[in-house]
Write an enzyme that holds these catalytic residues in place. Sequence first.
Site, PDB file in Angstrom:
ATOM      1  N   TYR A  72       0.834  -1.207   0.000  1.00  0.00           N
ATOM      2  CA  TYR A  72       0.000   0.000   0.000  1.00  0.00           C
ATOM      3  C   TYR A  72       0.867   1.255   0.000  1.00  0.00           C
ATOM      4  CZ  TYR A  72      -3.947   3.046   1.202  1.00  0.00           C
ATOM      5  OH  TYR A  72      -4.921   4.024   1.191  1.00  0.00           O
ATOM      6  N   LYS A 118       1.025   4.164  -2.960  1.00  0.00           N
ATOM      7  CA  LYS A 118       0.669   5.556  -2.684  1.00  0.00           C
ATOM      8  C   LYS A 118       1.867   6.488  -2.862  1.00  0.00           C
ATOM      9  CE  LYS A 118      -3.654   4.757  -1.953  1.00  0.00           C
ATOM     10  NZ  LYS A 118      -4.672   5.254  -2.896  1.00  0.00           N
TER      11      LYS A 118
END
Length: 246
Positions: free
Chosen positions: A151, A155
């Site tokens: 993640y 990002k």
Amino acid sequence: MVAGERFDLTGKTAVVTGGSKGLGEAISLTLAEAGANVLAVARDPVALGELAARHPRITSWTADILDPRFAEALAEHDVDILVNNAGTNTPLLMTEVTADVLDQMLNLNVRSAYLVAQAAVRSMLRRGGGGAIVNITSQMGHVGSPRRTVYCMTKHALEGLTKAMAVELAPQGIRVNSVAPTFIETPMTAPMLADPDFRQFVERMIPMGKTGQPQDVADAVLYLASSAAAMVTGTSLLVDGGWTAQ
């Protein structure tokens, strides 16, 4: 121009991916309330229909943004504002991440976000330039955290994309920014925040001592999409209660 007029989006067409629930729902409603004609994109026609029924300027667009046909169709629309909101997370220790999980998150969080942004830019340039793109990233695009290696990687990638797009497209009048939220109370975070120990950890890490609400993110998007942010591009607006300030 009075203050309220700077946030007026009347006559603008805004596309919001992942637009039917959670952050996307709040963003779609907020942009519509500001006067934009909103195309809310998601795979769930029922949720989209319920959202569209709540505001006359919201139109549902049932589509899978991973399907190449979606980007092709988007490029043919007249897009003034894109909110690249669709994304996912599967929290796992790095040693437990499978290739399937890795591919799923890279495809949705990075690859599709790039192709959707590319399609929106083609639409904007076809009509002479101008427009605003807001990538929904995360505070995890600025820091690291356990069980979030993939993640965080995705990002951070979106934050880099935001900066590069902003520099490349500024001469054409297209502004590109990101909104980077902390843990917001949404259907995606609900299972994580249901764990009392995890919620306590999150609230301890946020100096303001509380999680965020979808409207907090939607208001940040409205600012970046509006003429109030006419001189703002290539930046990340952190809606994190101070998490990354420590």
